[in-house]
Design a protein around this motif. Structure first.
Motif, PDB file in Angstrom:
ATOM      1  N   LEU A 369       0.832  -1.207   0.000  1.00 51.40           N
ATOM      2  CA  LEU A 369       0.000   0.000   0.000  1.00 51.40           C
ATOM      3  C   LEU A 369       0.869   1.260   0.000  1.00 51.40           C
ATOM      4  O   LEU A 369       0.593   2.223  -0.721  1.00 51.40           O
ATOM      5  CB  LEU A 369      -0.935  -0.006   1.207  1.00 51.40           C
ATOM      6  CG  LEU A 369      -2.090  -1.018   1.162  1.00 51.40           C
ATOM      7  CD1 LEU A 369      -2.839  -1.028   2.482  1.00 51.40           C
ATOM      8  CD2 LEU A 369      -3.039  -0.683   0.007  1.00 51.40           C
ATOM      9  N   VAL A 370       1.926   1.241   0.817  1.00 51.57           N
ATOM     10  CA  VAL A 370       2.862   2.375   0.826  1.00 51.57           C
ATOM     11  C   VAL A 370       3.537   2.496  -0.540  1.00 51.57           C
ATOM     12  O   VAL A 370       3.813   3.603  -1.029  1.00 51.57           O
ATOM     13  CB  VAL A 370       3.915   2.198   1.936  1.00 51.57           C
ATOM     14  CG1 VAL A 370       4.983   3.280   1.848  1.00 51.57           C
ATOM     15  CG2 VAL A 370       3.244   2.235   3.309  1.00 51.57           C
ATOM     16  N   GLY A 371       3.776   1.345  -1.157  1.00 47.30           N
ATOM     17  CA  GLY A 371       4.460   1.337  -2.441  1.00 47.30           C
ATOM     18  C   GLY A 371       3.655   1.916  -3.588  1.00 47.30           C
ATOM     19  O   GLY A 371       4.236   2.325  -4.594  1.00 47.30           O
ATOM     20  N   VAL A 372       2.336   1.957  -3.446  1.00 44.84           N
ATOM     21  CA  VAL A 372       1.508   2.495  -4.536  1.00 44.84           C
ATOM     22  C   VAL A 372       1.843   3.953  -4.827  1.00 44.84           C
ATOM     23  O   VAL A 372       2.150   4.303  -5.978  1.00 44.84           O
ATOM     24  CB  VAL A 372       0.008   2.316  -4.229  1.00 44.84           C
ATOM     25  CG1 VAL A 372      -0.853   3.090  -5.216  1.00 44.84           C
ATOM     26  CG2 VAL A 372      -0.362   0.838  -4.249  1.00 44.84           C
ATOM     27  N   PRO A 373       1.839   4.858  -3.825  1.00 42.49           N
ATOM     28  CA  PRO A 373       2.239   6.245  -4.132  1.00 42.49           C
ATOM     29  C   PRO A 373       3.710   6.370  -4.509  1.00 42.49           C
ATOM     30  O   PRO A 373       4.067   7.229  -5.332  1.00 42.49           O
ATOM     31  CB  PRO A 373       1.923   7.010  -2.845  1.00 42.49           C
ATOM     32  CG  PRO A 373       1.851   5.978  -1.772  1.00 42.49           C
ATOM     33  CD  PRO A 373       1.348   4.737  -2.438  1.00 42.49           C
TER      34      PRO A 373
END
Length: 385
Positions: A369-373
């Motif tokens: 989830l952090v990796g998406v942005p």
């Protein structure tokens, strides 16, 4: 790649990288300290000191490397490796432990600016000439092949003698030091020595949009791909893999990294954007997939992540060298490693604490989830290179 292998300096450089990239220490350093009688708390504190020293030294060491010359910096790297791993093999007290780990932190920082600028400038001055992309792909592949082989044999060395992994690493570094002496020097960058002039050079380099983009993408890739590695060991523990199987898991990751380096070496300039986008998407997809299918992680999804990470970092090493002035190349690599290291210093402990009391799949999901942005920011920048 055949042209690169026909160049004697490049062949020598690859042999040196093979000798310096061994990681006999990686699977056993914590076991080694515990067997010496140190507490887990002391070992963790030493690791914390190592990371603080590394982050603090990345950028200053890069600045110094631009001023002393490429070959001298590479000699210093090999010499530091000999000194560091000899010191680790002789640890006998808390004081010597922390001293050795401080040396190790400086050594780790030195690697950021010592290798990539020197290899790039060797390629540029080779009479053949050598395409940097091919040479960098080979260097990455050779380095990870070294990691692969050393991971497979580390346990056997440790069983023979607990100090052997570190002593062998120091001995191989000594051979590398002798080989560095046979490499040619490249013209030293016309780098100023006063702080004001150094700062002016760095500002001028970072004023170039191409440099800022390369640095930004490299930092984002480093943070996304390196932070996730803290989850590998907890995943193995949660899946109840044996120590030997865990070793093979890391070996599979290293083998996939070899393929990533070889693949990067085959890329043309016009495929760089696609390769960088692929790298971020492979890492992000592997994180998300492992959170849902952890059983496929050790020998499928994590190796895919390793392939993507090395593919991206190899492309970025060449790109960063191309767009950065010679006088600030090592400093830029230090800036990337230092800025990424600050973020990693927060992300890795955070993920480690999270999975201590929760399933490791949650850690993979959170980092995905952090990796998406992170990936979105990177892909937006990749479109403009």
């Amino acid at each position: 790649m055949r042209t690169a292998l026909r160049s004697r300096p490049i062949r020598t450089f690859l042999a040196i990288q093979f000798l310096l990239e061994v990681q006999f220490w990686f699977p056993i350093w914590l076991i080694y300290l515990l067997d010496l009688g140190f507490s887990l708390t002391t070992a963790v504190l030493a690791d914390g000191v190592f990371r603080l020293v590394t982050v603090a030294c990345e950028f200053p060491v890069g600045v110094v490397a631009d001023r002393v010359g490429r070959r001298r910096t590479y000699l210093a790297l090999a010499a530091m490796a000999v000194l560091t791993f000899t010191a680790i093999s002789q640890i006998g007290s808390v004081g010597t432990l922390f001293a050795a780990w401080v040396l190790w932190g400086v050594l780790w920082a030195l690697t950021s600016g010592a290798t990539a600028p020197y290899l790039y400038e060797l390629c540029a001055r080779d009479p053949l000439p050598v395409e940097p992309t091919k040479a960098f792909g080979l260097a990455r592949a050779v380095g990870h092949a070294s990691v692969f082989l050393s991971l497979l044999t580390a346990g056997y060395l440790y069983e023979a003698d607990p100090r052997a992994p570190f002593a062998v690493t120091a001995a191989l570094a000594a051979v590398a030091l002798l080989l560095v002496l046979t490499l040619p020097e490249v013209p030293r960058p016309h780098a100023p020595t006063t702080l004001a002039a150094i700062a002016a050079d760095l500002r001028a380099a970072l004023a170039r949009p191409a440099v800022r983009r390369a640095v930004w993408i490299a930092v984002l890739l480093l943070v996304l791909g390196w932070s996730a590695r803290i989850l590998f060991q907890p995943l193995a523990l949660e899946l109840r893999l044996s120590a030997r199987t865990t070793g093979w898991m890391y070996a599979a990751f290293a083998a996939a990294s070899v393929l990533g380096g070889l693949a990067a070496g085959q890329l043309s300039r016009r495929r760089r954007r696609a390769a960088l986008a692929t790298a971020f998407l492979l890492i992000l997809g592997s994180l998300a997939a492992t959170s849902q299918l952890p059983g496929l992680g050790p020998f499928l999804l994590l190796p895919v992540m390793g392939f993507g990470y090395v593919l991206g970092t190899t492309v970025l090493e060449v790109l960063t060298n191309e767009v950065t002035p010679s006088a600030t190349r090592a400093a830029m690599f230090g800036l990337i490693a230092g800025a990424g290291g600050l973020a990693i210093a927060v992300a890795r402990p955070g993920l480690g604490i999270l999975v201590e009391d929760h399933p490791v799949t949650l850690g993979f999901a959170v980092w995905a989830l952090v990796g998406v942005p992170i990936a979105a920011l990177a892909l937006r920048t990749v479109r403009r290179i």
